[in-house]
Design a protein around this motif. Structure first.
Motif, mmCIF file in Angstrom:
data_model
loop_
_atom_site.group_PDB
_atom_site.id
_atom_site.type_symbol
_atom_site.label_atom_id
_atom_site.label_comp_id
_atom_site.label_asym_id
_atom_site.label_seq_id
_atom_site.Cartn_x
_atom_site.Cartn_y
_atom_site.Cartn_z
ATOM 1 N N LEU A 166 0.809 -1.217 0.000
ATOM 2 C CA LEU A 166 0.000 0.000 0.000
ATOM 3 C C LEU A 166 0.841 1.266 0.000
ATOM 4 C CD1 LEU A 166 -2.783 -1.017 2.564
ATOM 5 C CD2 LEU A 166 -2.871 -1.115 0.066
ATOM 6 N N VAL A 167 2.144 1.117 -0.218
ATOM 7 C CA VAL A 167 3.043 2.264 -0.205
ATOM 8 C C VAL A 167 3.885 2.259 -1.473
ATOM 9 C CG1 VAL A 167 4.960 3.372 0.993
ATOM 10 C CG2 VAL A 167 3.144 2.285 2.315
ATOM 11 N N GLY A 168 4.032 3.422 -2.097
ATOM 12 C CA GLY A 168 4.920 3.581 -3.240
ATOM 13 C C GLY A 168 4.581 2.675 -4.406
ATOM 14 N N LEU A 169 5.598 1.975 -4.917
ATOM 15 C CA LEU A 169 5.416 1.091 -6.060
ATOM 16 C C LEU A 169 4.481 -0.065 -5.718
ATOM 17 C CD1 LEU A 169 9.065 0.896 -7.476
ATOM 18 C CD2 LEU A 169 7.117 2.193 -8.390
ATOM 19 N N GLY A 170 4.438 -0.442 -4.451
ATOM 20 C CA GLY A 170 3.532 -1.508 -4.034
ATOM 21 C C GLY A 170 2.077 -1.130 -4.285
ATOM 22 N N LEU A 171 1.723 0.129 -4.023
ATOM 23 C CA LEU A 171 0.355 0.600 -4.253
ATOM 24 C C LEU A 171 0.043 0.620 -5.747
ATOM 25 C CD1 LEU A 171 -2.299 1.787 -3.224
ATOM 26 C CD2 LEU A 171 -1.229 4.049 -3.262
#
Length: 279
Positions: free
Chosen positions: A22-27
């Protein structure tokens, strides 16, 4: 271990598992899947008299329920990664480690899929003209999604218990995607060969999509189902059976799998991984 300490450990593990998605590239990666599914639904959207609704609407409703099975693939993938990294070996040494890890993994993967499928449903409503789902339908579908995920999640632990190398991981992922793709979400199940229909009729993915379609589509659209009409009661019974039976088997296999974790087994897995990847 006290219940409060157990819940705190689960919460910490849950956030550690969920945060990278849910953060950065993960989102961006998390949003890519529902965006891709919405794009495909929009691309093929047209009025289909056989399913008594637009084809894009049918796809969004069916994939919302059927593709919730991605929760199992997410668990399988993370279980494989943590086995290779040695995290499962560390978990084995912690008090109630397997229980904390399994609960947190189920919760984090489930919430991630709920988020993705809700984006799919709301995005589909905005982009696809025929997908005029009401707020009540969306709320009921999200509640049904919890049951669908609970029926699918144990399969991730079950399959993940047997995935020990690059090749088995690749094959398992391809089979999982093939099962999801033929679960009746992207297109009606009756277009498939009879033997493939028979497999899907006893699995949770078709019935997850069936339950979602029964909530989101007109009742006349049920004529395209293998049952000849929507049967949400039957779908719920089958999903509950998969949930209970799946978690019973998953608990046994996870405990057995974790007991087999050792320094020597980790070294063997890592050695096999290096050989298979040519490193």
């Amino acid at each position: 271990m006290k219940l409060s300490a157990l819940l705190r450990a689960v919460r910490l593990q849950f956030w550690a598992d969920l945060r990278p998605n849910l953060v950065g590239l993960g989102l961006i990666s998390t949003l890519f899947t529902p965006a891709l599914l919405i794009g495909i639904s929009k691309l093929v959207d047209h009025v289909d008299t056989d399913i008594v609704t637009s084809y894009g609407t049918f796809m969004v409703a069916g994939m919302f329920g059927g593709f919730a099975g991605m929760v199992g693939m997410q668990i399988m993938t993370e279980m494989y990664s943590e086995r290779y990294s040695g995290n499962l070996l560390r978990i084995r040494t912690l008090p109630h480690g397997s229980l904390v890890w399994a609960c947190a993994k189920t919760a984090s993967a489930s919430l991630l899929v709920v988020f993705m499928m809700t984006v799919l449903l709301i995005g589909g409503r905005v982009i696809i003209p025929g997908a005029d789902f009401t707020a009540g339908q969306i709320l009921l579908a999200v509640l049904a999604l919890i049951l669908i995920i609970a029926a699918s999640a144990p399969l991730g632990f079950i399959v993940g218990s047997f995935v020990n190398g690059v090749y088995s991981m690749m094959i398992s992922t391809l089979v999982w995607l093939a099962v999801l793709g033929t679960s009746g979400g992207p297109f009606p199940l009756d277009l498939l060969p009879g033997w493939l229909q028979a497999i899907q009729r006893v699995g949770p993915f078709y019935w997850g999509g069936h339950l979602a379609r029964s909530i989101l589509l007109p009742q006349q659209a049920g004529a395209s189902e293998v049952t000849g009409s929507f049967a949400p009661g039957l779908a719920i019974l089958i999903l509950v059976a998969w949930m209970i039976g799946g978690f019973v088997l998953a608990i046994f296999l996870v405990n057995t799998s974790l007991k087999k974790q050792s320094i020597s087994s980790l070294e063997k897995i890592q050695s096999t991984m290096r050989a298979q990847t040519g490193m």
